[in-house]
Design a protein around this motif. Structure first.
Motif, PDB file in Angstrom:
ATOM      1  N   LYS A 131      46.409  30.103  33.762  1.00 31.81           N
ATOM      2  CA  LYS A 131      47.922  29.487  34.268  1.00 31.81           C
ATOM      3  C   LYS A 131      49.348  29.558  34.731  1.00 31.81           C
ATOM      4  CE  LYS A 131      47.212  26.032  30.492  1.00 31.81           C
ATOM      5  NZ  LYS A 131      47.058  25.666  29.096  1.00 31.81           N
ATOM      6  N   ILE A 132      49.436  30.841  34.615  1.00 30.38           N
ATOM      7  CA  ILE A 132      49.826  31.888  35.167  1.00 30.38           C
ATOM      8  C   ILE A 132      49.883  32.378  36.581  1.00 30.38           C
ATOM      9  CG2 ILE A 132      51.317  34.082  35.651  1.00 30.38           C
ATOM     10  CD1 ILE A 132      51.984  34.039  32.698  1.00 30.38           C
ATOM     11  N   PHE A 133      48.027  33.130  36.903  1.00 33.70           N
ATOM     12  CA  PHE A 133      48.040  33.440  38.304  1.00 33.70           C
ATOM     13  C   PHE A 133      46.452  33.628  38.121  1.00 33.70           C
ATOM     14  CE2 PHE A 133      47.147  36.480  41.512  1.00 33.70           C
ATOM     15  CZ  PHE A 133      48.164  35.706  42.970  1.00 33.70           C
ATOM     16  N   PRO A 134      46.075  32.364  38.770  1.00 33.90           N
ATOM     17  CA  PRO A 134      44.398  32.331  37.951  1.00 33.90           C
ATOM     18  C   PRO A 134      43.548  32.758  39.052  1.00 33.90           C
ATOM     19  CG  PRO A 134      45.602  30.301  39.357  1.00 33.90           C
ATOM     20  CD  PRO A 134      46.301  31.409  38.726  1.00 33.90           C
ATOM     21  N   TRP A 135      43.898  33.757  39.839  1.00 33.87           N
ATOM     22  CA  TRP A 135      43.420  34.338  40.854  1.00 33.87           C
ATOM     23  C   TRP A 135      42.594  35.436  40.594  1.00 33.87           C
ATOM     24  CZ3 TRP A 135      42.050  31.302  44.970  1.00 33.87           C
ATOM     25  CH2 TRP A 135      43.336  30.358  45.539  1.00 33.87           C
ATOM     26  N   PHE A 136      43.819  36.062  39.810  1.00 35.03           N
ATOM     27  CA  PHE A 136      42.489  37.634  39.516  1.00 35.03           C
ATOM     28  C   PHE A 136      41.656  36.720  38.426  1.00 35.03           C
ATOM     29  CE2 PHE A 136      47.438  39.013  39.320  1.00 35.03           C
ATOM     30  CZ  PHE A 136      46.927  39.666  40.010  1.00 35.03           C
ATOM     31  N   ASN A 137      41.333  35.440  38.173  1.00 31.98           N
ATOM     32  CA  ASN A 137      40.565  35.501  36.976  1.00 31.98           C
ATOM     33  C   ASN A 137      39.201  35.139  37.831  1.00 31.98           C
ATOM     34  OD1 ASN A 137      39.364  36.266  34.736  1.00 31.98           O
ATOM     35  ND2 ASN A 137      39.443  33.057  34.071  1.00 31.98           N
ATOM     36  N   LEU A 138      39.574  34.728  39.975  1.00 33.90           N
ATOM     37  CA  LEU A 138      38.735  35.091  40.622  1.00 33.90           C
ATOM     38  C   LEU A 138      37.896  35.747  41.080  1.00 33.90           C
ATOM     39  CD1 LEU A 138      40.194  31.939  42.996  1.00 33.90           C
ATOM     40  CD2 LEU A 138      38.570  31.461  41.435  1.00 33.90           C
ATOM     41  N   LEU A 139      38.576  36.972  41.413  1.00 33.68           N
ATOM     42  CA  LEU A 139      38.143  38.372  41.375  1.00 33.68           C
ATOM     43  C   LEU A 139      37.374  38.724  40.522  1.00 33.68           C
ATOM     44  CD1 LEU A 139      41.605  39.858  42.203  1.00 33.68           C
ATOM     45  CD2 LEU A 139      39.968  38.976  44.169  1.00 33.68           C
ATOM     46  N   SER A 140      37.331  38.722  39.202  1.00 32.71           N
ATOM     47  CA  SER A 140      36.481  39.313  38.152  1.00 32.71           C
ATOM     48  C   SER A 140      34.785  38.225  38.363  1.00 32.71           C
ATOM     49  CB  SER A 140      37.003  38.677  36.665  1.00 32.71           C
ATOM     50  OG  SER A 140      36.552  36.831  37.087  1.00 32.71           O
ATOM     51  N   LEU A 141      34.966  37.550  39.528  1.00 30.70           N
ATOM     52  CA  LEU A 141      33.651  36.349  39.899  1.00 30.70           C
ATOM     53  C   LEU A 141      32.826  37.113  40.797  1.00 30.70           C
ATOM     54  CD1 LEU A 141      34.503  33.078  39.907  1.00 30.70           C
ATOM     55  CD2 LEU A 141      32.627  33.936  38.028  1.00 30.70           C
ATOM     56  N   GLY A 142      34.039  38.514  41.893  1.00 31.44           N
ATOM     57  CA  GLY A 142      32.881  39.237  43.609  1.00 31.44           C
ATOM     58  C   GLY A 142      32.921  40.451  42.720  1.00 31.44           C
ATOM     59  N   PHE A 143      33.126  40.720  41.337  1.00 32.91           N
ATOM     60  CA  PHE A 143      32.780  42.324  40.605  1.00 32.91           C
ATOM     61  C   PHE A 143      32.064  43.078  40.985  1.00 32.91           C
ATOM     62  CE2 PHE A 143      32.835  46.019  38.152  1.00 32.91           C
ATOM     63  CZ  PHE A 143      34.142  46.449  38.173  1.00 32.91           C
ATOM     64  N   PRO A 144      30.926  42.517  40.832  1.00 36.98           N
ATOM     65  CA  PRO A 144      29.757  42.699  41.702  1.00 36.98           C
ATOM     66  C   PRO A 144      29.657  43.182  42.864  1.00 36.98           C
ATOM     67  CG  PRO A 144      29.447  40.639  39.726  1.00 36.98           C
ATOM     68  CD  PRO A 144      30.588  41.178  40.562  1.00 36.98           C
ATOM     69  N   VAL A 145      29.718  42.219  43.776  1.00 33.96           N
ATOM     70  CA  VAL A 145      29.908  42.604  45.020  1.00 33.96           C
ATOM     71  C   VAL A 145      30.753  44.137  45.357  1.00 33.96           C
ATOM     72  CG1 VAL A 145      30.430  41.515  47.286  1.00 33.96           C
ATOM     73  CG2 VAL A 145      28.940  40.374  45.502  1.00 33.96           C
ATOM     74  N   LEU A 146      32.187  43.210  45.004  1.00 23.98           N
ATOM     75  CA  LEU A 146      33.320  44.561  45.485  1.00 23.98           C
ATOM     76  C   LEU A 146      33.018  46.578  45.042  1.00 23.98           C
ATOM     77  CD1 LEU A 146      36.430  42.570  44.301  1.00 23.98           C
ATOM     78  CD2 LEU A 146      36.014  43.192  46.735  1.00 23.98           C
ATOM     79  N   ILE A 147      32.508  46.040  43.688  1.00 28.54           N
ATOM     80  CA  ILE A 147      32.750  47.307  43.340  1.00 28.54           C
ATOM     81  C   ILE A 147      31.538  48.169  43.671  1.00 28.54           C
ATOM     82  CG2 ILE A 147      30.610  46.931  41.520  1.00 28.54           C
ATOM     83  CD1 ILE A 147      33.703  49.549  41.487  1.00 28.54           C
ATOM     84  N   ALA A 148      30.286  47.017  44.289  1.00 33.51           N
ATOM     85  CA  ALA A 148      29.262  47.966  45.454  1.00 33.51           C
ATOM     86  C   ALA A 148      29.804  48.097  46.579  1.00 33.51           C
ATOM     87  CB  ALA A 148      28.388  47.017  45.199  1.00 33.51           C
ATOM     88  N   LEU A 149      30.913  48.233  46.956  1.00 32.16           N
ATOM     89  CA  LEU A 149      31.119  48.341  48.594  1.00 32.16           C
ATOM     90  C   LEU A 149      32.057  49.457  48.063  1.00 32.16           C
ATOM     91  CD1 LEU A 149      32.296  44.634  49.646  1.00 32.16           C
ATOM     92  CD2 LEU A 149      30.767  46.234  50.731  1.00 32.16           C
ATOM     93  N   TYR A 150      32.675  49.413  46.697  1.00 31.27           N
ATOM     94  CA  TYR A 150      33.323  50.289  47.034  1.00 31.27           C
ATOM     95  C   TYR A 150      32.592  51.725  46.949  1.00 31.27           C
ATOM     96  CZ  TYR A 150      37.509  53.183  44.474  1.00 31.27           C
ATOM     97  OH  TYR A 150      38.479  54.080  43.746  1.00 31.27           O
ATOM     98  N   ILE A 151      31.734  51.974  46.103  1.00 32.21           N
ATOM     99  CA  ILE A 151      30.765  52.690  45.980  1.00 32.21           C
ATOM    100  C   ILE A 151      30.293  53.488  47.179  1.00 32.21           C
ATOM    101  CG2 ILE A 151      28.672  53.948  44.932  1.00 32.21           C
ATOM    102  CD1 ILE A 151      29.312  52.325  42.375  1.00 32.21           C
ATOM    103  N   VAL A 152      29.630  52.231  47.732  1.00 30.89           N
ATOM    104  CA  VAL A 152      29.047  52.716  49.104  1.00 30.89           C
ATOM    105  C   VAL A 152      29.949  53.279  50.112  1.00 30.89           C
ATOM    106  CG1 VAL A 152      28.451  51.865  51.329  1.00 30.89           C
ATOM    107  CG2 VAL A 152      27.450  50.923  49.452  1.00 30.89           C
ATOM    108  N   LEU A 153      31.557  53.186  50.197  1.00 27.56           N
ATOM    109  CA  LEU A 153      32.621  53.678  51.008  1.00 27.56           C
ATOM    110  C   LEU A 153      32.966  55.158  50.112  1.00 27.56           C
ATOM    111  CD1 LEU A 153      34.656  50.219  51.696  1.00 27.56           C
ATOM    112  CD2 LEU A 153      33.492  51.476  53.505  1.00 27.56           C
ATOM    113  N   THR A 154      32.986  55.175  48.972  1.00 28.15           N
ATOM    114  CA  THR A 154      33.112  56.304  48.265  1.00 28.15           C
ATOM    115  C   THR A 154      32.613  57.327  48.776  1.00 28.15           C
ATOM    116  OG1 THR A 154      34.266  54.756  46.593  1.00 28.15           O
ATOM    117  CG2 THR A 154      33.358  57.769  46.203  1.00 28.15           C
ATOM    118  N   LEU A 155      31.317  57.494  48.504  1.00 27.12           N
ATOM    119  CA  LEU A 155      30.013  58.016  48.954  1.00 27.12           C
ATOM    120  C   LEU A 155      30.187  58.363  50.856  1.00 27.12           C
ATOM    121  CD1 LEU A 155      26.926  56.555  47.411  1.00 27.12           C
ATOM    122  CD2 LEU A 155      28.147  58.267  46.989  1.00 27.12           C
TER     123      LEU A 155
END
Length: 330
Positions: free
Chosen positions: A31-55
């Motif tokens: 109710k204060i900022f719903p966009w953070f909750n939207l980010l949780s839906l994309g977590f698998p994609v985001l963390i996969a990209l993060y790992i690839v770029l780190t490698l």
């Protein structure tokens, strides 16, 4: 090449901030900022990209790789809520639980009944299930509220519906106190407000204008539902915190790991998947995307010795979740 690496660096930093934003769901409600909750839906994609770029930085022998590796440690537990490889538990199982959103048997009620009987569980916790037409010998079947059904072999000593005082808030769950091996445990069957998406509502095509409108429609449906969940969570928390007995909370939370719902419903409890799960926790299979929305949490006086998402059956849009517990306080 320098420009390419600069673009990758900017992208990597941007993904990092998005991932950090998803962690703020532990503190900032929809109710204060719903966009953070939207980010949780994309977590698998985001963390996969993060790992690839780190490698990529590691293989490029860049010092920044160590920075990204170090910051990446903050996401170990968030990743384990999706994919986990726990060690083998040697404790003997005392209680077997099945939690399952059956979609009210629309894909085959007799098949669901046969499957549940074959599990021979101590407690069966169902969502989107009216409890009608089941013929279970040796089980008590309780359906205190439409859509919630609990079956158990053991003595029931109390039951109640988690009723909101505000009629605009949907009933988030039911409570059943069950005596097992001389001790009472509180089982809470949870089903948070559904999003009610159909496949054609989220399926993208080659028309960019249509896809853009679909994305807008999805967000318009997601954000109000997040806010409804925020109203339901305190009601479930009240049933947990005021319980005189050890608690097992199971069901379809209609929310993914690292969401506001996950953080606040799991507070003070153990996630059975993180304790005893192996592989992927994906439990909703109607879309071609990893989605974990079914959970089993418990008081710390119970120890999960196994956790399995049974993908051998497709008799609902969810897979059954099977958990076995050892009673530490027996």
């Amino acid at each position: 090449m320098k420009i390419f690496r600069l673009i990758l660096l900017i992208l990597h930093v941007g993904i990092l901030f998005l991932l950090l934003g998803s962690l703020l769901n532990a503190y900032i409600p929809p109710k204060i900022f719903p966009w953070f909750n939207l980010l949780s839906l994309g977590f698998p994609v985001l963390i996969a990209l993060y790992i690839v770029l780190t490698l990529f930085w590691v293989l490029s022998w860049k010092k920044r790789a160590f920075v990204f590796l170090f910051i990446g440690l903050a996401f170990i537990n968030p990743v384990k809520r999706w994919v986990n490889f726990s060690s083998e538990k040697k404790d003997k199982a005392d209680i077997k639980i099945v939690s399952f959103n059956t979609k009210n048997g629309t894909l085959g009620r007799s098949e669901i009944e046969s499957y549940l009987k074959s599990q021979d569980a101590d407690v069966i916790i169902l969502q989107e299930d009216t409890g009608k037409d089941y013929n279970f010998s040796g089980y008590n079947i309780v359906n205190p509220m439409g859509g919630f059904t609990i079956l158990t072999k053991h003595k029931i000593v109390g039951e109640k519906v988690i009723k909101p005082q505000n009629e605009n808030i949907r009933v988030p769950g039911v409570v059943l106190d069950i005596e097992i091996k001389g001790k009472v445990y509180r089982f809470i069957d949870v089903y948070l407000h559904p999003f009610r998406f159909e496949k054609d509502m989220i399926a993208l095509n080659r028309n960019s204008d249509t896809n853009e409108q679909k994305l807008k429609d999805i967000i318009k449906r997601l954000i109000p539902t997040f806010k409804k969940h925020q109203d339901q969570i305190p009601l479930v928390r009240n049933a947990i915190e005021n319980s005189p007995y050890p608690v097992i909370v199971a069901g379809d939370f209609n929310s993914v790991p690292n969401s506001y719902e996950y953080y606040h419903l799991s507070e003070g409890l153990e996630d059975a998947f993180m304790s005893a799960g192996k592989g992927s926790a994906t439990s909703f299979h109607d879309y071609k995307f990893p989605i974990r929305i079914d959970y089993v949490f418990s008081s710390k006086s119970l120890e999960a010795v196994s956790y399995a998402v049974d993908r051998s059956v497709s008799i609902s849009d969810h897979y059954p979740v099977i958990t076995k517990f050892s009673l530490k306080d027996k």
